[in-house]
Motif scaffolding. Structure first.
Motif, PDB file in Angstrom:
ATOM      1  N   VAL A 264     -58.298  22.186 -33.588  1.00 33.19           N
ATOM      2  CA  VAL A 264     -58.340  23.251 -34.590  1.00 33.19           C
ATOM      3  C   VAL A 264     -57.169  23.027 -35.541  1.00 33.19           C
ATOM      4  CG1 VAL A 264     -58.267  25.736 -35.006  1.00 33.19           C
ATOM      5  CG2 VAL A 264     -59.376  24.843 -32.932  1.00 33.19           C
ATOM      6  N   ASN A 265     -57.476  22.780 -36.798  1.00 33.26           N
ATOM      7  CA  ASN A 265     -56.436  22.586 -37.807  1.00 33.26           C
ATOM      8  C   ASN A 265     -56.229  23.884 -38.575  1.00 33.26           C
ATOM      9  OD1 ASN A 265     -55.658  19.675 -37.653  1.00 33.26           O
ATOM     10  ND2 ASN A 265     -57.854  19.401 -37.978  1.00 33.26           N
ATOM     11  N   CYS A 266     -55.019  24.408 -38.496  1.00 32.81           N
ATOM     12  CA  CYS A 266     -54.677  25.670 -39.143  1.00 32.81           C
ATOM     13  C   CYS A 266     -53.914  25.353 -40.422  1.00 32.81           C
ATOM     14  CB  CYS A 266     -53.822  26.524 -38.217  1.00 32.81           C
ATOM     15  SG  CYS A 266     -54.588  26.848 -36.621  1.00 32.81           S
ATOM     16  N   ASP A 267     -54.486  25.706 -41.562  1.00 31.91           N
ATOM     17  CA  ASP A 267     -53.921  25.366 -42.855  1.00 31.91           C
ATOM     18  C   ASP A 267     -53.648  26.624 -43.647  1.00 31.91           C
ATOM     19  OD1 ASP A 267     -53.130  24.283 -45.224  1.00 31.91           O
ATOM     20  OD2 ASP A 267     -55.083  23.429 -45.745  1.00 31.91           O
ATOM     21  N   PRO A 268     -52.382  27.099 -43.678  1.00 31.77           N
ATOM     22  CA  PRO A 268     -52.103  28.319 -44.424  1.00 31.77           C
ATOM     23  C   PRO A 268     -52.324  28.153 -45.927  1.00 31.77           C
ATOM     24  CG  PRO A 268     -50.066  27.260 -43.709  1.00 31.77           C
ATOM     25  CD  PRO A 268     -51.195  26.532 -43.034  1.00 31.77           C
ATOM     26  N   ALA A 269     -52.309  26.902 -46.420  1.00 31.15           N
ATOM     27  CA  ALA A 269     -52.541  26.673 -47.848  1.00 31.15           C
ATOM     28  C   ALA A 269     -53.940  27.086 -48.259  1.00 31.15           C
ATOM     29  CB  ALA A 269     -52.306  25.202 -48.193  1.00 31.15           C
ATOM     30  N   ALA A 270     -54.869  27.153 -47.285  1.00 35.52           N
ATOM     31  CA  ALA A 270     -56.241  27.526 -47.601  1.00 35.52           C
ATOM     32  C   ALA A 270     -56.342  28.975 -48.073  1.00 35.52           C
ATOM     33  CB  ALA A 270     -57.133  27.310 -46.381  1.00 35.52           C
TER      34      ALA A 270
END
Length: 272
Positions: A264-270
């Protein structure tokens, strides 16, 4: 933040190896075998470590050699296999390890730490906040216990890149005042136990589908979960319906079942 689910099953896994229920037979037919729930974050932070977890890491093509920090939720055997500290000590130059968890869980670790082993034990309790490596860790209460109230906790973890996750296993339903600690968190990912399926009569210390759904609704109301949040059900047991049925019921609430080896890749930039 990269989160590798090294296991997504309950204490007895799913399927339970001694069971012929429809749910277990369906899992066997699919070849979907879930082991003890644990996660590896960015190859350096391990959350929970039952005795099956080190082997699971190897089977999923991962090494634990870079792990410098271990967060333990509680001392139940599927979440803490302290013998891993002994096998780690056999590796020359393994480096320091910080083990964070309730005091009762750390006591279980002590006999497995040899003289001179670079292992540091950090006791925590619900309400604490600390820096673990490059991670900001908030310790939350759990509706769960080994022997005494407070000897199990949950973790709210924010990474160096700002990604934020909730690790919420094991727990039963939360009282209303607990949601204040996560209000407005807007987690990138929530890993929430869903052990009991439709058999919530078995235990008050775990979530089944109705309680899982209620907790998700309350997290949304508190602003801890929004449309960006990935909601992953873990600690799954064979009291759940077969996977196709489970997927439909979880999907009604914007959630899905996790699977062993999943990244699971968590990307706050999204969010921007």
């Amino acid at each position: 933040m990269e989160v590798v689910l090294l296991g997504t099953g309950a204490a007895d896994g799913w399927p339970n190896p001694f069971c012929r229920c429809d749910s277990c037979l369906d899992a066997l037919r699919r070849g979907e075998v879930r082991g003890q729930t644990a996660a590896l974050v960015d190859d350096e932070l391990l959350i929970d470590c039952g005795p099956e977890v080190p082997g699971a890491a190897s089977r999923h093509g991962r090494t634990l050699a870079g792990v410098g920090h271990l967060l333990i939720t509680h001392a139940h055997a599927d979440h803490l296999g302290p013998q891993v500290l002994l096998s780690r000590s056999w590796v020359p130059g393994a480096g320091p390890l910080e083990v964070v968890g309730p005091a009762a869980a750390l006591e279980v670790c002590v006999p497995w730490i040899g003289p001179g082993d670079p292992v540091r034990l950090v006791p925590v309790a619900a309400g604490d906040r600390l820096t673990v490596g490059g991670y900001d860790v908030r310790v939350l209460p759990a509706r769960h216990r080994v022997f005494d109230d407070g000897d199990a906790v949950l973790y709210d973890v924010t990474g160096p890149d700002g990604a934020r996750i909730l690790w919420a296993t094991d727990t039963g339903p939360w009282p209303e005042d607990w949601f204040a600690a996560v209000r407005g968190a807007r987690y990138d990912a929530v890993f929430l136990e869903e052990t009991l399926g439709d058999r919530e009569d078995i235990s008050q210390a775990h979530l089944g589908l109705p309680r899982f759904e209620d907790l998700i609704r309350s997290l949304r109301s508190a602003g801890a979960v929004d449309d960006h949040s990935e909601i992953v059900a873990v600690h799954l047991g064979h009291h759940n319906p077969p996977l196709d049925q489970l997927a439909g019921r979880l999907g009604e609430h914007g959630a899905r079942a996790g699977f062993d080896g999943e990244v699971v890749n968590c990307d706050p930039a999204a969010r921007r």
